[in-house]
Design an enzyme around this catalytic site. Structure first.
Site, PDB file in Angstrom:
ATOM      1  N   ARG A 202       0.576  12.800   2.663  1.00 11.89           N
ATOM      2  CA  ARG A 202       0.317  12.724   3.940  1.00 11.89           C
ATOM      3  C   ARG A 202       0.119  14.024   4.387  1.00 11.89           C
ATOM      4  O   ARG A 202       0.857  15.217   4.000  1.00 11.89           O
ATOM      5  CB  ARG A 202       1.379  12.071   4.684  1.00 11.89           C
ATOM      6  CG  ARG A 202       1.590  10.472   4.591  1.00 11.89           C
ATOM      7  CD  ARG A 202       2.621  10.082   5.265  1.00 11.89           C
ATOM      8  NE  ARG A 202       3.932  10.460   4.673  1.00 11.89           N
ATOM      9  CZ  ARG A 202       4.707  11.166   5.326  1.00 11.89           C
ATOM     10  NH1 ARG A 202       4.422  11.960   6.409  1.00 11.89           N
ATOM     11  NH2 ARG A 202       6.099  11.464   4.815  1.00 11.89           N
TER      12      ARG A 202
ATOM     13  N   LYS B 248       0.916   4.467   7.145  1.00  7.75           N
ATOM     14  CA  LYS B 248       2.065   5.179   7.834  1.00  7.75           C
ATOM     15  C   LYS B 248       1.723   5.166   9.316  1.00  7.75           C
ATOM     16  O   LYS B 248       2.675   5.150  10.318  1.00  7.75           O
ATOM     17  CB  LYS B 248       2.591   6.438   7.327  1.00  7.75           C
ATOM     18  CG  LYS B 248       3.069   6.195   5.888  1.00  7.75           C
ATOM     19  CD  LYS B 248       4.191   5.553   6.175  1.00  7.75           C
ATOM     20  CE  LYS B 248       5.154   5.235   4.588  1.00  7.75           C
ATOM     21  NZ  LYS B 248       6.290   4.453   4.647  1.00  7.75           N
TER      22      LYS B 248
ATOM     23  N   HIS C 244      12.575   2.146   7.576  1.00  7.17           N
ATOM     24  CA  HIS C 244      11.946   2.496   6.291  1.00  7.17           C
ATOM     25  C   HIS C 244      12.822   2.040   5.238  1.00  7.17           C
ATOM     26  O   HIS C 244      13.746   2.756   4.809  1.00  7.17           O
ATOM     27  CB  HIS C 244      11.542   4.165   6.398  1.00  7.17           C
ATOM     28  CG  HIS C 244      10.922   4.458   5.205  1.00  7.17           C
ATOM     29  ND1 HIS C 244      11.201   5.629   4.862  1.00  7.17           N
ATOM     30  CD2 HIS C 244       9.903   3.781   4.650  1.00  7.17           C
ATOM     31  CE1 HIS C 244      10.204   6.097   4.042  1.00  7.17           C
ATOM     32  NE2 HIS C 244       9.715   4.999   3.622  1.00  7.17           N
TER      33      HIS C 244
ATOM     34  N   SER D 253      11.375   8.912  -0.551  1.00  4.44           N
ATOM     35  CA  SER D 253      10.501   8.785  -1.692  1.00  4.44           C
ATOM     36  C   SER D 253      11.203   9.312  -2.860  1.00  4.44           C
ATOM     37  O   SER D 253      11.774  10.422  -2.972  1.00  4.44           O
ATOM     38  CB  SER D 253       9.145   9.535  -1.352  1.00  4.44           C
ATOM     39  OG  SER D 253       8.175   9.697  -2.691  1.00  4.44           O
TER      40      SER D 253
ATOM     41  N   LYS E 287      13.872   3.002  -3.854  1.00  3.25           N
ATOM     42  CA  LYS E 287      13.702   1.918  -3.357  1.00  3.25           C
ATOM     43  C   LYS E 287      12.861   0.881  -3.512  1.00  3.25           C
ATOM     44  O   LYS E 287      13.407  -0.360  -3.688  1.00  3.25           O
ATOM     45  CB  LYS E 287      13.141   2.700  -1.800  1.00  3.25           C
ATOM     46  CG  LYS E 287      13.278   1.697  -0.667  1.00  3.25           C
ATOM     47  CD  LYS E 287      13.023   2.500   0.655  1.00  3.25           C
ATOM     48  CE  LYS E 287      11.654   2.780   0.782  1.00  3.25           C
ATOM     49  NZ  LYS E 287      10.788   3.839   0.119  1.00  3.25           N
ATOM     50  N   THR E 288      11.804   1.164  -4.084  1.00  5.71           N
ATOM     51  CA  THR E 288      10.662   0.190  -4.472  1.00  5.71           C
ATOM     52  C   THR E 288      11.299  -0.534  -6.059  1.00  5.71           C
ATOM     53  O   THR E 288      11.410  -1.516  -6.046  1.00  5.71           O
ATOM     54  CB  THR E 288       9.253   0.708  -4.771  1.00  5.71           C
ATOM     55  OG1 THR E 288       8.714   1.027  -3.592  1.00  5.71           O
ATOM     56  CG2 THR E 288       8.445  -0.600  -5.399  1.00  5.71           C
TER      57      THR E 288
ATOM     58  N   ASP F 269       8.831  -1.502   1.658  1.00  4.81           N
ATOM     59  CA  ASP F 269       9.036  -0.353   2.298  1.00  4.81           C
ATOM     60  C   ASP F 269       9.378  -0.592   3.680  1.00  4.81           C
ATOM     61  O   ASP F 269      10.016   0.353   4.298  1.00  4.81           O
ATOM     62  CB  ASP F 269       7.598   0.260   1.917  1.00  4.81           C
ATOM     63  CG  ASP F 269       7.784   1.869   2.389  1.00  4.81           C
ATOM     64  OD1 ASP F 269       8.484   2.303   2.095  1.00  4.81           O
ATOM     65  OD2 ASP F 269       6.783   2.270   3.135  1.00  4.81           O
TER      66      ASP F 269
ATOM     67  N   ARG G 196      -0.470   6.621  -6.958  1.00  3.56           N
ATOM     68  CA  ARG G 196       0.324   5.506  -6.099  1.00  3.56           C
ATOM     69  C   ARG G 196      -0.615   4.236  -6.611  1.00  3.56           C
ATOM     70  O   ARG G 196      -1.722   4.463  -7.134  1.00  3.56           O
ATOM     71  CB  ARG G 196      -0.270   5.604  -4.720  1.00  3.56           C
ATOM     72  CG  ARG G 196       0.530   6.954  -3.720  1.00  3.56           C
ATOM     73  CD  ARG G 196       2.109   6.249  -3.551  1.00  3.56           C
ATOM     74  NE  ARG G 196       3.029   7.287  -2.938  1.00  3.56           N
ATOM     75  CZ  ARG G 196       4.009   7.010  -2.473  1.00  3.56           C
ATOM     76  NH1 ARG G 196       4.524   5.653  -2.452  1.00  3.56           N
ATOM     77  NH2 ARG G 196       4.827   8.009  -2.178  1.00  3.56           N
TER      78      ARG G 196
END
Length: 531
Positions: free
Chosen positions: A56, A198, A217, A235, A239-240, A254, A319
């Site tokens: 980003r 996003k 988030h 990140s 989390k994932t 997410d 990704r």
């Protein structure tokens, strides 16, 4: 034959070329290959390279400064002001640029699995693979729902167009600009698809608080007994990975909303970071990454298309974007009941936080506002040898259009109303800081989470950590006792004490921003140096 007027309604784009609306994944892959936008892996995943931008462009994000919204926007580095007239010029030029292209692709999609709180999104883009990304990422309406589809928000996506700083009021040839009043998002000068995802998360973060819904988030899953768990984290914190649990059903990886009636996913897909991904550690994500219909960004392969998930030559931020049903045990409706557990993940590269700690409601709000993790050399350009503490309020500062206190207070209210247990989990380093210690064992982390989520850990005996005020369990099945107390894992106890004090000072300095905006209960539990 595509009805141009219907497919572009609400976008302001006037097209004279070919427009392909709401193509399904196979057709989008075929289009992307025909246009030379990328190639297939040996398993059929579409591989795209995003060029200059592999993440980003945080310095190029702007929000239109409009009378209707200006008083409620959290202005600053996250939400940079763009004068309303400059936004209008930018949007007009993006529309004109798109209208002059020979081919356009549109997708009509939902954000929000709860029909009471969803929004309708229309994407207009020049690339078939970006349309496929959006189709994977958001919620796909049934065919009958597309008739008469009217967007609530429109994304005008012009990745090859260069913005003009002098004319458009931006910083560079890249610009991501949102108008909450006009309900338009314009993206120019970047092919990184995460901007699409996003930007809509930012929109949901704007809309939902006014409806009494906390946007988050976080990832979420649910156990056999209907016990919902939330996993907050920046990140690289897991989390994932940790929410993709074969013993629990995935709600989403997410972005979620927490309403008085339960939790719901904003998305219909996953966007997993896949650097060093392995079939052993993350079998579900690994399998999804090797499927037709998945979009891979900046992942490297050999000439035959065999993926090399350890290759960092394009970026550390490789990704994989796939529909959520590529994960076998998901909640297909994207909704579940009220959370029983709230987990806040941090990757502490200083190696001084415990692998798990129980948080009070006030501590949960404190750590939510702090949003701590640490970055290490090799993960981002410009980082030195020492770890860098990172504080991203609400674990998602770049996507918060409102003041952080709005979300913090909502979290405290939801925890109080629904009685969730709260945990801080360190997936970072133990036995020393990065470079000396080692990464926390994922086997130990999973054992700790299992005990937290099944309710047994809440009944354990705890001791208070003297530096951070955290409650650490004395014993957890499957985890050596010495692992639970981080100081015991360091050979040099004096070095641990020095490092812990350094991190305490960083927490204390970061929290200065919020001291006046929280109540006494949160101020009392704030991490601070000993008097």
């Amino acid at each position: 034959m595509t009805d141009l007027a219907a497919a572009l309604a609400g976008t302001g784009v006037t097209a004279t070329g070919t427009l392909r609306a709401n193509l399904l994944a196979p057709a989008l892959v075929a289009e992307a290959l025909r246009r030379g936008e990328g190639r297939l892996s040996e398993d059929g995943a579409f591989m795209a390279v995003t060029g200059q931008h592999t993440g980003r462009s945080v310095q190029d994000k702007f929000v239109a400064d409009e009378p209707e919204t200006t008083g409620d926007v959290w202005w600053g580095k996250v939400n940079q002001k763009l004068p309303a007239d400059a936004f209008k010029r930018f949007a007009a030029d993006v529309r004109a640029w798109l209208g002059a292209r020979g081919e356009l692709y549109t997708q009509d999609l939902y954000a929000g699995a709860d029909p009471a709180h969803r929004i309708r999104v229309r994407l207009v883009t020049t690339n078939a693979w970006h349309a496929l990304f959006a189709r994977n990422m958001f919620i796909r309406p049934a065919a009958e729902e597309l008739a008469g589809f009217v967007p609530d928000f429109t994304i005008l996506h012009a990745p090859e167009m260069e913005a003009d700083p002098a004319k458009h009021g931006c910083r560079s040839t890249t610009a991501i600009a949102l108008s909450f009043a006009e309900r338009i998002i314009c993206i120019a000068g970047t092919s990184y698809a995460g901007e699409i995802k996003k930007s809509i998360f930012t929109v949901m973060n704007w809309l939902l608080p006014a409806r009494g819904v906390l946007p988050m988030h976080c990832s979420a899953n649910v156990g056999e007994k209907g016990d919902t768990a939330l996993f907050f984290g920046l990140s690289g914190t897991g989390k994932t990975t940790l929410s993709s649990d074969p013993d629990r059903r995935l709600i989403g990886d997410d972005e979620h909303g927490w309403s008085p009636s339960g939790v719901f996913n904003f998305e219909g897909g996953c966007y997993a970071k896949v650097i060093d991904l392995s079939a052993e550690a993350e079998p579900q994500i690994f399998a999804a990454t090797h499927r037709f219909g998945t979009v891979l960004e900046n992942v490297v392969s050999d000439v035959a298309g065999k993926l090399d998930l350890a290759d960092r030559s394009l970026t550390e931020n490789t990704r994989s974007c796939y529909p959520i049903h590529y994960i076998p045990n998901v909640v297909p409706e994207g909704r579940a009941g009220l959370p029983k557990n709230v987990v806040m993940l941090t990757a502490d590269a200083f190696g001084v936080l415990p692998p798990i700690a129980k948080l009070s409601a006030a501590q949960a709000m404190y750590h939510f506002l702090s949003g701590y993790t640490a970055r290490v050399a090799g993960t981002e350009k410009g980082l030195g040898k020492e770890p860098q503490a990172t504080f991203s309020t609400c674990f998602g500062a770049p996507f918060l259009p409102r003041h952080p206190e709005v979300y913090g207070k909502m979290l405290a209210e939801r925890i109080a109303a629904d009685g969730a247990d709260c945990w801080l989990v360190n997936t970072g380093w133990t036995g020393g800081a990065y470079g000396t210690g080692k990464r926390m064992s994922i086997r130990h982390t999973r054992a700790l989470l299992k005990a937290a989520l099944d309710g047994s850990l809440a009944r354990a005996e705890f001791v208070r950590d003297p530096f951070f005020g955290l409650m650490i369990p004395k014993a957890v099945p499957g985890v050596p006792a010495e692992v639970l107390n981080p100081r015991e894992t360091w050979a040099d106890k004096a070095a641990y004490d020095r490092t812990a004090k350094e991190l305490v000072a960083r927490f204390e300095k970061n929290f200065e921003t919020f001291v006046g905006a929280v109540d006494d209960s949160v101020r009392e539990v704030a991490i601070r140096a000993a008097a």
